[in-house]
Design an enzyme around this catalytic site. Structure first.
Site, PDB file in Angstrom:
ATOM      1  N   HIS A 194       0.804  -1.213   0.000  1.00 53.85           N
ATOM      2  CA  HIS A 194       0.000   0.000   0.000  1.00 53.85           C
ATOM      3  C   HIS A 194       0.841   1.269   0.000  1.00 53.85           C
ATOM      4  O   HIS A 194       0.453   2.286  -0.569  1.00 53.85           O
ATOM      5  CB  HIS A 194      -0.967  -0.017   1.202  1.00 53.85           C
ATOM      6  CG  HIS A 194      -2.201  -0.821   0.917  1.00 53.85           C
ATOM      7  ND1 HIS A 194      -3.001  -1.361   1.888  1.00 53.85           N
ATOM      8  CD2 HIS A 194      -2.749  -1.181  -0.257  1.00 53.85           C
ATOM      9  CE1 HIS A 194      -3.999  -2.015   1.318  1.00 53.85           C
ATOM     10  NE2 HIS A 194      -3.863  -1.925   0.026  1.00 53.85           N
ATOM     11  N   ARG A 292     -10.020   1.768 -15.711  1.00 53.83           N
ATOM     12  CA  ARG A 292     -10.291   0.582 -14.886  1.00 53.83           C
ATOM     13  C   ARG A 292     -11.663   0.773 -14.255  1.00 53.83           C
ATOM     14  O   ARG A 292     -11.809   1.505 -13.284  1.00 53.83           O
ATOM     15  CB  ARG A 292      -9.205   0.437 -13.820  1.00 53.83           C
ATOM     16  CG  ARG A 292      -7.843   0.069 -14.397  1.00 53.83           C
ATOM     17  CD  ARG A 292      -6.833  -0.132 -13.293  1.00 53.83           C
ATOM     18  NE  ARG A 292      -5.727  -0.969 -13.707  1.00 53.83           N
ATOM     19  CZ  ARG A 292      -4.498  -0.520 -13.996  1.00 53.83           C
ATOM     20  NH1 ARG A 292      -4.221   0.765 -13.910  1.00 53.83           N
ATOM     21  NH2 ARG A 292      -3.549  -1.346 -14.370  1.00 53.83           N
ATOM     22  N   GLU A 423      -3.564 -10.406 -22.258  1.00 58.76           N
ATOM     23  CA  GLU A 423      -2.824 -10.523 -21.004  1.00 58.76           C
ATOM     24  C   GLU A 423      -2.736 -11.971 -20.519  1.00 58.76           C
ATOM     25  O   GLU A 423      -2.215 -12.234 -19.446  1.00 58.76           O
ATOM     26  CB  GLU A 423      -3.420  -9.615 -19.929  1.00 58.76           C
ATOM     27  CG  GLU A 423      -4.898  -9.784 -19.679  1.00 58.76           C
ATOM     28  CD  GLU A 423      -5.438  -8.808 -18.643  1.00 58.76           C
ATOM     29  OE1 GLU A 423      -4.668  -8.197 -17.896  1.00 58.76           O
ATOM     30  OE2 GLU A 423      -6.680  -8.662 -18.587  1.00 58.76           O
ATOM     31  N   ASP A 447      -0.190  -8.658 -16.280  1.00 61.32           N
ATOM     32  CA  ASP A 447      -0.662 -10.041 -16.163  1.00 61.32           C
ATOM     33  C   ASP A 447       0.032 -10.950 -17.171  1.00 61.32           C
ATOM     34  O   ASP A 447       0.323 -12.099 -16.874  1.00 61.32           O
ATOM     35  CB  ASP A 447      -2.184 -10.103 -16.334  1.00 61.32           C
ATOM     36  CG  ASP A 447      -2.894  -9.801 -15.023  1.00 61.32           C
ATOM     37  OD1 ASP A 447      -2.446 -10.318 -13.986  1.00 61.32           O
ATOM     38  OD2 ASP A 447      -3.861  -9.018 -15.036  1.00 61.32           O
ATOM     39  N   CYS A 494      -1.023  -1.246 -22.135  1.00 56.57           N
ATOM     40  CA  CYS A 494      -1.548  -0.509 -20.990  1.00 56.57           C
ATOM     41  C   CYS A 494      -0.991  -1.032 -19.670  1.00 56.57           C
ATOM     42  O   CYS A 494      -1.343  -0.544 -18.610  1.00 56.57           O
ATOM     43  CB  CYS A 494      -3.077  -0.516 -20.968  1.00 56.57           C
ATOM     44  SG  CYS A 494      -3.777  -2.163 -20.829  1.00 56.57           S
TER      45      CYS A 494
HETATM   46  C1  PEP Z   1      -2.249  -5.594 -16.937  1.00 53.44           C
HETATM   47  O1  PEP Z   1      -2.519  -6.712 -16.500  1.00 53.44           O
HETATM   48  O2  PEP Z   1      -1.185  -5.309 -17.511  1.00 53.44           O
HETATM   49  C2  PEP Z   1      -3.208  -4.481 -16.775  1.00 53.44           C
HETATM   50  C3  PEP Z   1      -3.007  -3.314 -17.343  1.00 53.44           C
HETATM   51  O3  PEP Z   1      -4.297  -4.699 -16.014  1.00 53.44           O
HETATM   52  P1  PEP Z   1      -4.292  -4.746 -14.409  1.00 53.44           P
HETATM   53  O4  PEP Z   1      -2.931  -4.257 -13.945  1.00 53.44           O
HETATM   54  O5  PEP Z   1      -5.411  -3.871 -13.997  1.00 53.44           O
HETATM   55  O6  PEP Z   1      -4.505  -6.193 -14.139  1.00 53.44           O
HETATM   56 MG    MG Z   2      -4.516  -7.308 -15.975  1.00 50.40          MG
END
Ligand code: PEP
Ligand code: MG
Length: 564
Positions: A194, A292, A423, A447, A494
């Site tokens: 955090h 998100r 991902e 991911d 992203c």
């Molecule tokens: C990712 O997995 O790269 C992504 C952008 O989504 P999150 O980090 O929200 O899982």
């Molecule tokens: Mg993700």
């Protein structure tokens, strides 16, 4: 973590926790030790003092939370609000009071009452629960300090400085005086704790997990903190400071990011709430590359209605207007639990019913609400829609059928690009087939890296293994981009990788069309893009694909791409 030295400087390595480079004198904070229990913490006096201390801590947490909210870190304020809620739990006061009546002093009693709870969380297999253990211990520490009248906050430095500490709790990070604290470095901590999340939300460059930090840095010594690379240089040479003007600030840069040989790269921002959208817009983002949508569902134990979602999305669109926004449908489960949508415990949550799977398998009506809300917005605004955690083409067929159903129900057919996050390795490998079905791909490299290396993204011990500059990931990205471009689809990134200055030349060399980055990074990424030549980047990327380690790729990029 390693350290290197030359006669004039020492460089320490840690974990990059929040981006930005900053140089300033070190301001060492050695957390004051809590005194031994004093006699007036026992008996009824002790119980009264405990009541007062809890009230004080709750007040301090509320002040820090509202400070975060007014800085735009609304979601992150919830971390402190959750801590305040722990103090409302009657089990805490009852348990501690009964121990005090048996003769324990109040400070020990509060620790002993909460310890089994923290222990249980720490023993959990789930990183989210383990992170909560640190929050519980942080709360106990705050109460113990309040009982002894010891401040739990670093006092503000006299001039702009970088805080150097063994550790900072989330509540301490939230309370830093940001007119004077321009970054921080700690010996402990992980990028997913955090504390790091708060630093990123506050735009405070931070490096954590630096072994030997406190012994290496003297108070007042000038240090160069690089929250992008995870390094800290003690007494940096003047030339190293040439590019570092001072605390990183948001710089509006609305001009397009065009490489030296004329290729436009869209630089959008990631947004987890309305404030991020405002910050990204103010920084000159070309749009939101990843909204998100979990934020629509947080902060309440009731799920939002379709109309409520439309109202909130209208605000995001207005903040970014007239630029496009990519709305990602709900991506909960594993590291993103949702209080309003409790799910059965799973043995492997990261591989479980999460993201799109959760909606398709268990709650299609939730997905329908989101699809209708998106279509309503798309009739008026440049909204694009994106699905997370797609693993198979069958899932894409299913969501397209649901989208068609929503269009029929609303009798609305606005132009709305539909894409998927790539991902999951199976989606990356079959990108050629998936490209026929969608308008764009966005690489979720956080991911994708986790699943490619089978390395839990929340486990700090595996941070080096889950290396997004490793050729294994670069080869997969290369395959995805080629497959998409053959079908004339565009590809964005992203994940965190898009905000990594060393990764940008590689991504552009591999043909990526869009980068979606942290709002405070927009101007720097645009500036980086403007210094790059696509031909040169492509040569470097091709060479990187043939290397055998992330370290070798790093060396290649550092030596072959001209710095901006
Ligand atoms: C990712 O997995 O790269 C992504 C952008 O989504 P999150 O980090 O929200 O899982
Ligand atoms: Mg993700």
């Amino acid at each position: 973590m390693t350290s290197t030295s030359s006669p004039s400087q020492t460089q320490l390595r840690g974990i990059a926790a929040a981006p930005g480079q900053v140089a300033a004198p070190a301001w060492r904070w050695d957390e004051p030790r809590v005194l031994e229990s004093a006699a007036d913490l026992t008996g009824e006096t002790g119980i009264n003092r405990l009541h007062i201390a809890i009230r004080e801590v709750k007040g301090a947490l509320a002040t820090k939370a509202s400070g975060l909210e007014s800085s735009g870190a609304v979601a992150e304020a919830g971390i402190l609000q959750a801590q305040a809620l722990m103090l409302d739990d009657p089990a805490l006061l009852d348990g501690a009071s009964s121990l005090i009546r048996k003769g324990r002093p109040a400070d020990a009693a509060v620790g002993e009452t909460m310890a089994p709870f923290a222990e249980m969380l720490r023993a959990s297999d789930d990183e989210v629960f383990r992170a909560r253990a640190a929050d519980v211990e942080d709360v106990v520490e705050q109460v113990r300090r309040a009982l002894h009248g010891v401040s739990d906050m670093p006092p503000p430095p006299a001039k702009p400085s970088i805080v150097v500490a063994r550790d900072l709790a989330p509540s301490q990070t939230a309370g830093l005086d940001r007119t004077l604290v321009v970054g921080f470095a700690t010996e402990q901590g992980t990028a997913t704790a955090h504390t790091a999340i708060l630093a990123r939300a506050l735009g405070l460059p931070a490096v954590v997990g630096i072994a030997g930090l406190v012994d290496a840095v003297a108070d007042g010594q000038v240090i160069l903190l690089d929250g992008d690379r995870g390094t800290l240089v003690i007494d940096p040479p003047a030339e190293a400071l040439a590019h570092v003007a001072g605390p990183m600030r948001l710089v509006a840069d609305a001009a397009p990011a065009v490489t030296t040989d004329g290729r436009r790269i869209e630089v959008g921002c990631n947004a987890a709430n309305l404030e991020d959208a405002h910050r990204g817009a103010a920084a000159g983002a070309d749009g939101i590359g990843l909204l998100r949508s979990e934020f629509l569902f947080l902060g309440s134990d009731r799920l939002p209605t379709e109309a409520q979602q439309v109202a909130m999305l209208e605000q995001v669109m207005a903040a970014m207007a007239p630029r496009p926004v990519i709305l990602r449908t709900l991506d909960v489960g594993a590291d993103k639990p949702l209080p309003a949508l409790p799910q059965p415990v799973e043995a492997n949550p990261a591989l479980g019913v999460r993201g799109l799977r959760l909606q398709l398998l268990r709650r299609p009506e939730l997905l329908m609400d989101q699809l209708r809300a998106a279509l309503r917005i798309a009739t008026r605004h440049p909204l694009r829609l994106m699905f997370p955690m797609v693993s198979t083409i069958d899932e894409v067929h299913q969501v397209k059928r649901l989208l068609e159903k929503a269009r029929l129900e609303l009798n609305a057919s606005p132009r709305m690009e539909v894409g998927i996050m790539v991902e999951v390795p199976s989606a990356a490998v079959t990108a050629d087939a998936l490209a026929k079905e969608v308008d764009f791909f966005s690489l979720g490299t956080n991911d994708l890296t986790q699943y490619l290396f089978a390395a839990d993204r929340t486990n700090p011990d595996l941070a080096a293994l889950a290396d997004s500059l490793h050729p294994a990931l670069l080869r997969l990205i290369d395959h995805v981009v080629r497959s998409a471009h053959r079908k004339h689809r565009w590809v964005g990134v992203c994940g965190e990788m898009a905000s990594d200055l060393r990764a940008v030349p590689l991504l552009i060399g591999l043909g990526v069309d869009e980068l979606s980055v942290h709002p405070p990074m927009v101007a720097r990424i645009k500036a980086t893009v403007r210094g790059l030549d696509v031909g040169e980047c492509a040569r470097v990327a091709t060479a990187a694909l043939r290397l055998d380690s992330g370290a070798a790729v790093r060396r290649l990029v550092e030596h072959s791409v001209s710095k901006t």
